[in-house]
Write a protein that holds these residues in place. Structure first.
Motif, PDB file in Angstrom:
ATOM      1  N   VAL A 150       0.839  -1.204   0.000  1.00 35.59           N
ATOM      2  CA  VAL A 150       0.000   0.000   0.000  1.00 35.59           C
ATOM      3  C   VAL A 150       0.872   1.251   0.000  1.00 35.59           C
ATOM      4  O   VAL A 150       0.565   2.238  -0.668  1.00 35.59           O
ATOM      5  CB  VAL A 150      -0.946   0.002   1.218  1.00 35.59           C
ATOM      6  CG1 VAL A 150      -1.649   1.348   1.357  1.00 35.59           C
ATOM      7  CG2 VAL A 150      -1.983  -1.105   1.083  1.00 35.59           C
ATOM      8  N   ALA A 151       1.978   1.211   0.744  1.00 39.31           N
ATOM      9  CA  ALA A 151       2.874   2.371   0.818  1.00 39.31           C
ATOM     10  C   ALA A 151       3.519   2.674  -0.529  1.00 39.31           C
ATOM     11  O   ALA A 151       3.936   3.818  -0.763  1.00 39.31           O
ATOM     12  CB  ALA A 151       3.949   2.130   1.877  1.00 39.31           C
ATOM     13  N   ARG A 152       3.601   1.666  -1.416  1.00 44.45           N
ATOM     14  CA  ARG A 152       4.219   1.883  -2.722  1.00 44.45           C
ATOM     15  C   ARG A 152       3.218   2.332  -3.792  1.00 44.45           C
ATOM     16  O   ARG A 152       3.610   2.607  -4.925  1.00 44.45           O
ATOM     17  CB  ARG A 152       4.928   0.605  -3.178  1.00 44.45           C
ATOM     18  CG  ARG A 152       6.211   0.318  -2.421  1.00 44.45           C
ATOM     19  CD  ARG A 152       7.014  -0.773  -3.112  1.00 44.45           C
ATOM     20  NE  ARG A 152       6.337  -2.048  -3.024  1.00 44.45           N
ATOM     21  CZ  ARG A 152       6.559  -2.942  -2.072  1.00 44.45           C
ATOM     22  NH1 ARG A 152       7.417  -2.677  -1.106  1.00 44.45           N
ATOM     23  NH2 ARG A 152       5.928  -4.096  -2.063  1.00 44.45           N
ATOM     24  N   LEU A 153       1.934   2.370  -3.442  1.00 42.56           N
ATOM     25  CA  LEU A 153       0.945   2.834  -4.412  1.00 42.56           C
ATOM     26  C   LEU A 153       1.109   4.326  -4.673  1.00 42.56           C
ATOM     27  O   LEU A 153       1.519   5.087  -3.792  1.00 42.56           O
ATOM     28  CB  LEU A 153      -0.474   2.557  -3.905  1.00 42.56           C
ATOM     29  CG  LEU A 153      -0.909   1.097  -3.791  1.00 42.56           C
ATOM     30  CD1 LEU A 153      -2.342   1.018  -3.265  1.00 42.56           C
ATOM     31  CD2 LEU A 153      -0.814   0.393  -5.130  1.00 42.56           C
ATOM     32  N   ASP A 154       0.769   4.722  -5.885  1.00 43.90           N
ATOM     33  CA  ASP A 154       0.831   6.141  -6.238  1.00 43.90           C
ATOM     34  C   ASP A 154      -0.153   6.916  -5.371  1.00 43.90           C
ATOM     35  O   ASP A 154      -1.360   6.648  -5.408  1.00 43.90           O
ATOM     36  CB  ASP A 154       0.483   6.302  -7.719  1.00 43.90           C
ATOM     37  CG  ASP A 154       0.736   7.720  -8.218  1.00 43.90           C
ATOM     38  OD1 ASP A 154       0.906   8.623  -7.382  1.00 43.90           O
ATOM     39  OD2 ASP A 154       0.756   7.907  -9.444  1.00 43.90           O
ATOM     40  N   PRO A 155       0.323   7.877  -4.563  1.00 45.30           N
ATOM     41  CA  PRO A 155      -0.593   8.621  -3.691  1.00 45.30           C
ATOM     42  C   PRO A 155      -1.615   9.456  -4.442  1.00 45.30           C
ATOM     43  O   PRO A 155      -2.600   9.916  -3.842  1.00 45.30           O
ATOM     44  CB  PRO A 155       0.349   9.513  -2.865  1.00 45.30           C
ATOM     45  CG  PRO A 155       1.595   9.616  -3.678  1.00 45.30           C
ATOM     46  CD  PRO A 155       1.723   8.320  -4.406  1.00 45.30           C
ATOM     47  N   ALA A 156      -1.407   9.643  -5.737  1.00 46.53           N
ATOM     48  CA  ALA A 156      -2.355  10.445  -6.508  1.00 46.53           C
ATOM     49  C   ALA A 156      -3.561   9.634  -6.973  1.00 46.53           C
ATOM     50  O   ALA A 156      -4.521  10.214  -7.498  1.00 46.53           O
ATOM     51  CB  ALA A 156      -1.655  11.058  -7.726  1.00 46.53           C
ATOM     52  N   LEU A 157      -3.517   8.323  -6.790  1.00 47.24           N
ATOM     53  CA  LEU A 157      -4.610   7.489  -7.291  1.00 47.24           C
ATOM     54  C   LEU A 157      -5.921   7.789  -6.584  1.00 47.24           C
ATOM     55  O   LEU A 157      -6.974   7.947  -7.219  1.00 47.24           O
ATOM     56  CB  LEU A 157      -4.252   6.009  -7.129  1.00 47.24           C
ATOM     57  CG  LEU A 157      -3.193   5.458  -8.085  1.00 47.24           C
ATOM     58  CD1 LEU A 157      -2.865   4.011  -7.740  1.00 47.24           C
ATOM     59  CD2 LEU A 157      -3.684   5.559  -9.529  1.00 47.24           C
ATOM     60  N   ARG A 158      -5.895   7.853  -5.257  1.00 42.52           N
ATOM     61  CA  ARG A 158      -7.131   8.089  -4.508  1.00 42.52           C
ATOM     62  C   ARG A 158      -7.730   9.457  -4.803  1.00 42.52           C
ATOM     63  O   ARG A 158      -8.937   9.553  -5.071  1.00 42.52           O
ATOM     64  CB  ARG A 158      -6.891   7.894  -3.013  1.00 42.52           C
ATOM     65  CG  ARG A 158      -6.756   6.434  -2.602  1.00 42.52           C
ATOM     66  CD  ARG A 158      -6.851   6.269  -1.086  1.00 42.52           C
ATOM     67  NE  ARG A 158      -5.727   6.874  -0.402  1.00 42.52           N
ATOM     68  CZ  ARG A 158      -4.598   6.227  -0.112  1.00 42.52           C
ATOM     69  NH1 ARG A 158      -4.461   4.960  -0.425  1.00 42.52           N
ATOM     70  NH2 ARG A 158      -3.606   6.841   0.526  1.00 42.52           N
ATOM     71  N   PRO A 159      -6.941  10.550  -4.743  1.00 43.07           N
ATOM     72  CA  PRO A 159      -7.535  11.842  -5.093  1.00 43.07           C
ATOM     73  C   PRO A 159      -8.070  11.894  -6.526  1.00 43.07           C
ATOM     74  O   PRO A 159      -9.115  12.509  -6.780  1.00 43.07           O
ATOM     75  CB  PRO A 159      -6.375  12.826  -4.902  1.00 43.07           C
ATOM     76  CG  PRO A 159      -5.458  12.153  -3.950  1.00 43.07           C
ATOM     77  CD  PRO A 159      -5.565  10.695  -4.248  1.00 43.07           C
ATOM     78  N   ALA A 160      -7.349  11.247  -7.448  1.00 42.10           N
ATOM     79  CA  ALA A 160      -7.803  11.259  -8.834  1.00 42.10           C
ATOM     80  C   ALA A 160      -9.138  10.539  -8.981  1.00 42.10           C
ATOM     81  O   ALA A 160     -10.047  11.005  -9.678  1.00 42.10           O
ATOM     82  CB  ALA A 160      -6.753  10.611  -9.733  1.00 42.10           C
ATOM     83  N   ALA A 161      -9.259   9.398  -8.319  1.00 43.20           N
ATOM     84  CA  ALA A 161     -10.525   8.665  -8.386  1.00 43.20           C
ATOM     85  C   ALA A 161     -11.643   9.437  -7.707  1.00 43.20           C
ATOM     86  O   ALA A 161     -12.789   9.433  -8.163  1.00 43.20           O
ATOM     87  CB  ALA A 161     -10.354   7.296  -7.730  1.00 43.20           C
ATOM     88  N   ALA A 162     -11.307  10.131  -6.602  1.00 39.52           N
ATOM     89  CA  ALA A 162     -12.319  10.912  -5.896  1.00 39.52           C
ATOM     90  C   ALA A 162     -12.816  12.072  -6.738  1.00 39.52           C
ATOM     91  O   ALA A 162     -14.011  12.401  -6.731  1.00 39.52           O
ATOM     92  CB  ALA A 162     -11.749  11.419  -4.582  1.00 39.52           C
TER      93      ALA A 162
END
Length: 255
Positions: A150-162
């Motif tokens: 989870v720590a290696r996931l792109d942090p921009a994924l969640r905001p982008a999906a939101a």
């Protein structure tokens, strides 16, 4: 400096592998007693395991208990890793608490569960305490593996999906979980191996008249160390190596 390190590493590897080599050799003996070098070569003790309902029953009981514990540990460990990643404060403390079961002595944990079960008679003849106990011990393994991914996931994924209108359940289900499939599978394999091989909890929590495979092996070793016992130990060792090897490959692929 390099040569002494290589020699020391070779000696340590030989020290660790020699018992397994002796175990494997004696399990294929053609004799009736445990001797080394083995007398002849025969699969008779493996065939005896397959035809003995005591051993096969213990094996499938271990598979069932470890499988149930793995499902619980995988679901909770994955959920915990995803939840901690969303926390702005307190995440470090929760990570420490989630890994804490690894540091607790298993014997103390088993005794505590045993005393608890004795106070709840309806659980005395049930496998539920053993399943839950093994799930707690396996939970940190899943959490650590999934949390690292989870720590290696792109942090921009969640905001982008939101920003596209997705709520958090949709983000978890359609964005994060597909990316974490390999890590979740690796954590589940680690958890299954730990639960399958757990003997201390079995001693205190298995109902009377039932035996998991590690408990059956412990009970058999008290009578006599026979070639049948070494054959069972070899099967468990090979199974553990296969599971850990598969978990390592899945983790590497996930990385």
């Amino acid at each position: 400096m390099r040569v002494p390190l290589i020699v020391l590493g070779g000696l340590l590897a030989a020290f660790l592998l020699l018992p397994s080599v002796l175990l494997l050799a004696t399990s294929w003996t053609g004799g009736q007693f445990l001797t080394f070098p083995p007398r002849g070569f025969s699969p008779q003790w493996y065939l005896a395991l397959l035809s003995d309902s005591t051993w096969t029953g213990a094996f499938w009981l271990s598979v069932g208990v470890a499988g149930a514990a793995t499902v619980i540990a995988t679901v909770l460990g994955t959920a915990a890793a995803l939840a901690v990643a969303r926390m702005r404060t307190g995440g470090r403390l929760l990570r420490t608490l989630f890994v804490a079961p690894v540091a607790v002595p298993v014997i103390a944990y088993a005794l505590g569960l045993h005393n608890l079960v004795q106070r709840v008679p309806v659980l005395a003849d049930s496998l539920i305490p053993l399943i839950l106990g093994e799930a707690v011990l396996a939970f940190p393994l899943v959490f650590v593996v999934v949390n690292a991914s989870v720590a290696r996931l792109d942090p921009a994924l969640r905001p982008a999906a939101a920003t596209m209108g997705a709520r958090w359940p949709t983000i978890v289900r359609r964005v994060e979980l597909p990316l974490l499939t390999g890590a979740i599978a690796a954590g589940a394999l680690f958890a299954f191996n730990a639960a399958f091989d757990e003997v201390v909890l079995s001693v205190y929590l298995v109902p009377v008249g039932q035996y998991t495979l590690p408990l059956q092996m412990l009970d058999a070793s008290r009578e006599a160390i026979s070639p049948q016992l070494t054959a069972a130990s070899t099967v468990v060792s090979v199974l553990a190596l296969v599971i850990l090897g598969g978990a390592g490959l899945l983790r590497r692929r996930a990385t």
